[in-house]
Scaffold this active site. Structure first.
Site, short mmCIF file in Angstrom:
data_model
loop_
_atom_site.label_atom_id
_atom_site.label_comp_id
_atom_site.label_asym_id
_atom_site.label_seq_id
_atom_site.Cartn_x
_atom_site.Cartn_y
_atom_site.Cartn_z
N GLU A 1 0.80 -1.29 -0.13
CA GLU A 1 0.14 0.08 0.48
C GLU A 1 1.03 0.87 0.04
O GLU A 1 0.86 2.70 0.49
CB GLU A 1 -0.95 0.11 1.42
CG GLU A 1 -2.34 -1.04 1.72
CD GLU A 1 -2.65 -0.58 -0.18
OE1 GLU A 1 -2.82 -0.06 -0.99
OE2 GLU A 1 -3.39 -2.17 -0.28
C1 LIG Z 1 2.96 -9.91 0.17
C2 LIG Z 1 1.99 -8.75 -0.39
C3 LIG Z 1 1.20 -7.98 -0.48
C4 LIG Z 1 1.39 -6.86 -1.64
N1 LIG Z 1 -0.32 -6.89 -2.52
C5 LIG Z 1 -0.45 -6.27 -2.43
C6 LIG Z 1 -1.57 -6.08 -3.61
O1 LIG Z 1 -2.52 -7.09 -3.05
N2 LIG Z 1 -1.95 -6.11 -5.17
C7 LIG Z 1 -0.95 -4.81 -5.59
O2 LIG Z 1 -0.94 -4.27 -6.44
N3 LIG Z 1 0.03 -4.81 -4.90
C8 LIG Z 1 0.66 -5.86 -3.70
N4 LIG Z 1 1.57 -5.40 -3.06
C9 LIG Z 1 2.58 -4.55 -3.92
C10 LIG Z 1 3.17 -3.69 -3.41
O3 LIG Z 1 2.42 -2.86 -2.79
C11 LIG Z 1 4.83 -3.53 -3.78
O4 LIG Z 1 5.46 -4.54 -3.64
C12 LIG Z 1 4.83 -2.35 -3.09
O5 LIG Z 1 4.44 -0.77 -3.66
C13 LIG Z 1 6.93 -1.04 -3.71
O6 LIG Z 1 6.70 -1.59 -4.71
P1 LIG Z 1 8.29 -2.77 -5.25
O7 LIG Z 1 8.04 -3.73 -4.34
O8 LIG Z 1 7.86 -2.82 -6.57
O9 LIG Z 1 9.41 -1.92 -4.91
P2 LIG Z 1 9.92 -0.70 -5.92
O10 LIG Z 1 8.79 0.18 -5.87
O11 LIG Z 1 11.39 -1.17 -6.37
O12 LIG Z 1 10.98 0.22 -4.07
C14 LIG Z 1 11.85 0.13 -3.77
C15 LIG Z 1 12.76 0.87 -2.62
O13 LIG Z 1 12.71 1.95 -3.53
C16 LIG Z 1 11.39 2.74 -2.61
N5 LIG Z 1 11.79 3.96 -3.62
C17 LIG Z 1 10.61 3.74 -4.75
N6 LIG Z 1 10.43 5.14 -5.78
C18 LIG Z 1 10.23 5.68 -4.77
C19 LIG Z 1 10.30 7.35 -4.67
N7 LIG Z 1 9.42 7.29 -5.59
N8 LIG Z 1 11.07 8.02 -3.07
C20 LIG Z 1 11.27 7.55 -2.64
N9 LIG Z 1 12.03 6.04 -2.20
C21 LIG Z 1 11.30 5.08 -3.64
C22 LIG Z 1 11.29 2.14 -2.02
O14 LIG Z 1 10.74 3.01 -1.44
C23 LIG Z 1 11.69 1.14 -1.86
O15 LIG Z 1 12.55 1.09 -0.55
C24 LIG Z 1 1.77 -6.84 -2.28
C25 LIG Z 1 3.32 -6.60 -2.09
C26 LIG Z 1 3.21 -8.38 -1.18
C27 LIG Z 1 5.27 -8.21 -1.07
#
Ligand SMILES: Cc1cc2nc3c(=O)[nH]c(=O)nc-3n(C[C@H](O)[C@H](O)[C@H](O)COP(=O)(O)OP(=O)(O)OC[C@H]3O[C@@H](n4cnc5c(N)ncnc54)[C@H](O)[C@@H]3O)c2cc1C
Length: 608
Positions: A450
């Site tokens: 989220e």
């Molecule tokens: C168990 C689980 C359940 C989930 N459930 C859902 C679901 O039901 N539906 C769904 O759609 N998604 C779901 N997700 C996905 C989740 O919302 C994402 O993992 C999350 O939004 C982060 O995206 P990412 O994993 O690609 O990390 P990334 O976006 O690659 O982030 C990696 C790092 O970079 C940082 N970062 C990225 N952009 C910025 C910025 N602009 N400024 C500062 N820092 C930044 C982040 O804070 C983080 O520390 C789920 C994930 C998990 C692990």
């Protein structure tokens, strides 16, 4: 797992801080005041303690499994979900027109906390369903609402949120899932979504996927994203289940925590609708548009705001459960002689000041965040139900300011609290059978999904602070000063102490708001280097402010001989601890934000 819902503290927050009486008088709430709140909370406590908590460890040990596209949840979950639906818990805050109970969020939020304390993995399914209902209520057609919402409220069907793709996590501008119009109001959806919570399971007969996708030819970036309703089984006009849609679970993840919650990889548009004829037999999942094309992200934000608040409640919930377990252990484990000689030999570890420090930290964080969340919930209720448009607007602005704090601060603190819970247990905390480690593993996701804490902080800096030149933030600071004035009237040690720290924390906040507003355009790296620290500062202050109000209320009630004395004495002690140990950290955060911005980005990239 043993869990006792903190009904007394929840009711205290509602009546003394969130002004439940005023909430109950809002149009549409049919006098849902203290009696209703008490009855609902007690019933929810029975369900959470008796049905969900016993399944919590079971879910950790026997997670959901995947075989040939079918996901089987932890034994007991399916039956618990049936009871959840029959008990009307999914509909608590949803409109009566669709089978809901139309209760204020002020009451609903407390129930959400209990359900999550008892079993975080289980609670995720209703959490996502709530978000889907919310999005349909906001942007769905009447047909979509009639066909889907009542079944989701009854627990026959569940909802999901499909945003994330392998290349699109925090950055949803990169969403590539494609939607091709069929010319009859329907679309064919193609793409892969990852990490979809309860994207496939056996607890309900249908799953209503809300999917972000790009209509062919739509603009690049966030402006070209639309929202689609893609059910696992197609639904006819009368609401009956039809053919199996072309949306398949190709695997589920193996995770650090929340193991019972299936986290699915979903493939849309691989095979065609099962048994479909004509166009339906050709690959492509059948979906219908929610709202208008290219406004998907806007609708998703409604769903995400509801979900972000609920994830903040998950943080409070897991912190409460971790605290209860640690406190119980500390009263039983005998080890070492107390330094003050109060016991001749070895005593239970709760006699050691450092164990008391850990337990007080856990308790103060949890109660502070709960109080903050309850006050935010009351603002949400006023924002949606108050008769006066200006009051609605003010409350909406306050609520929106609080959402990144409830989400970001409460979840970050939940990791600290769960970690302290492990520490209180000593070696036993590191051993899985104890259960303390599960809270820490489960809590770890809360700052990630989220929107990570950084994404919440970006929201706080950009949309909630800089955009209006800090006006709202400073107006809240002025309200805090009113509480300081009230504290000045009291001569108690706790109030004096609270006044000193609250005033210092508020002053630090005002200074940081000035820094954010002044530098966000001219020196964005400096501001965003401290954005998470700003979120933690603001969250700490808002929770501390509510603890100050709680302190004043408790002292007033004690002086008047009202209420439960032991509870109120504990509230005074916890508020004072919050002031002296947690609010006291705020001026240091100000220093890191304002003075320490440059050192964050000073080192050359190549040196990492
Ligand atoms: C168990 C689980 C359940 C989930 N459930 C859902 C679901 O039901 N539906 C769904 O759609 N998604 C779901 N997700 C996905 C989740 O919302 C994402 O993992 C999350 O939004 C982060 O995206 P990412 O994993 O690609 O990390 P990334 O976006 O690659 O982030 C990696 C790092 O970079 C940082 N970062 C990225 N952009 C910025 C910025 N602009 N400024 C500062 N820092 C930044 C982040 O804070 C983080 O520390 C789920 C994930 C998990 C692990």
């Amino acid at each position: 797992m043993n869990y006792t819902a903190p009904v007394k503290d929840m009711l205290f927050c509602m009546t003394e801080l969130a002004n439940l009486d005023a909430v109950a008088k809002l149009p549409g709430f049919d006098d849902a005041g203290l009696d209703t709140a008490q009855a609902v909370l007690e019933e929810c406590a029975r369900f959470s303690e008796g049905v969900l908590a016993p399944l919590n460890r079971e879910g950790d040990v026997h997670p959901s499994t995947w075989k040939d596209g079918v996901v089987t949840t932890t034994p007991g979950f399916k039956d618990a979900f049936r009871q959840f639906g029959e008990g009307g818990w999914q509909g608590l805050q949803h409109p009566a027109d669709f089978g809901g109970q139309n209760l204020p969020k002020t009451i609903g939020a407390a129930c959400i906390e209990m359900i999550n304390s008892a079993n975080l993995s289980f609670a995720l399914c209703p959490l996502l369903t709530d978000g889907a209902i919310e999005a349909l209520l906001t942007a769905g057609t009447r047909e979509q609402q009639d066909a889907f919402i009542p079944k989701m409220i009854s627990g026959e069907w569940t909802g999901t949120m499909n945003l994330t793709e392998p290349q699109a996590g925090s950055d949803l501008a990169l969403v590539r899932t494609r939607a091709e119009p069929l010319g009859d109001g329907r679309y064919k959806i193609f793409g892969t979504k990852i990490y979809i919570t309860y994207g496939e399971h056996d607890m309900a007969e249908n799953i209503v996927h809300l999917v972000l996708a790009r209509v062919v030819g739509a603009p690049e970036g966030v402006k070209g994203i639309s929202l689609f309703l893609v059910p696992k089984f197609l639904v006819d006009g009368a609401g009956a289940l039809g053919a199996r849609n072309d949306a398949w679970c190709v695997s589920i993840e193996h995770k650090l925590g929340i193991k019972a919650s299936p986290t699915a990889v979903l493939q849309f548009g691989d095979r065609g609708v099962a048994g479909g004829s004509g166009g339906d037999a050709v690959p492509g999942a059948i979906g219908t548009l929610i709202g208008q094309e290219n406004r998907g992200l806007e609708y998703m934000f409604i769903m995400m705001n509801a979900a972000r608040y609920a994830v903040g409640m998950q943080g409070i919930a897991v912190a409460e459960a971790a605290y209860q377990k640690a406190a119980a252990f500390a009263k039983e484990r005998v080890q070492s002689r107390p330094v003050d000689g109060s016991v001749a030999g070895s005593a239970t570890i709760i006699h050691h000041p450092d164990v008391r420090r850990m337990l007080m930290t856990m308790r103060a964080y949890t109660e502070g965040c709960r109080a903050m969340a309850m006050v935010a919930a009351a603002a949400f209720d006023a924002a949606h139900h108050h008769g006066d448009a200006e009051v609605r607007k003010q409350n909406q602005a306050f609520y929106e300011f609080m959402v990144p704090l409830v989400k970001g601060y409460s979840t970050e603190m939940s990791i600290d609290v769960a970690s302290l819970g492990v520490q209180v247990h000593g070696g036993m905390g590191f051993i899985e059978e104890t259960g303390a480690a599960q809270f820490l593993r489960d809590a770890r996701i809360l700052t990630i999904y989220e929107g990570t804490t950084a994404i919440q902080a970006n929201d706080l800096v950009g949309r909630k602070t800089a955009r209006d030149g800090g006006r709202l933030a400073l107006a809240i600071a002025a309200q805090i000063e009113t509480t300081e004035s009230a504290l000045k009237e009291s001569t108690s040690v706790a109030s004096r102490s609270m006044l000193k720290r609250l005033a210092a924390a508020r002053a630090a906040f005002v200074e940081v708001v000035g820094f954010v507003v002044a530098q966000s355009k001219s020196n964005p790296n400096a501001v965003f280097a401290g954005s998470v620290a700003y979120l933690m500062l603001a969250g700490n202050l808002m929770a501390g402010w509510q603890m100050a109000r709680a302190l004043l209320a408790a002292e007033r009630m004690l002086a008047a001989g009202q209420g439960d004395r032991a509870f109120l004495d504990a509230k005074v002690a916890t508020s004072r601890f919050y002031a002296e140990h947690l609010l006291a950290k705020v001026p240091g955060l100000r220093d890191s934000i304002v003075d320490g911005a440059d050192s964050v980005t000073q080192m050359a990239l190549e040196s990492f």
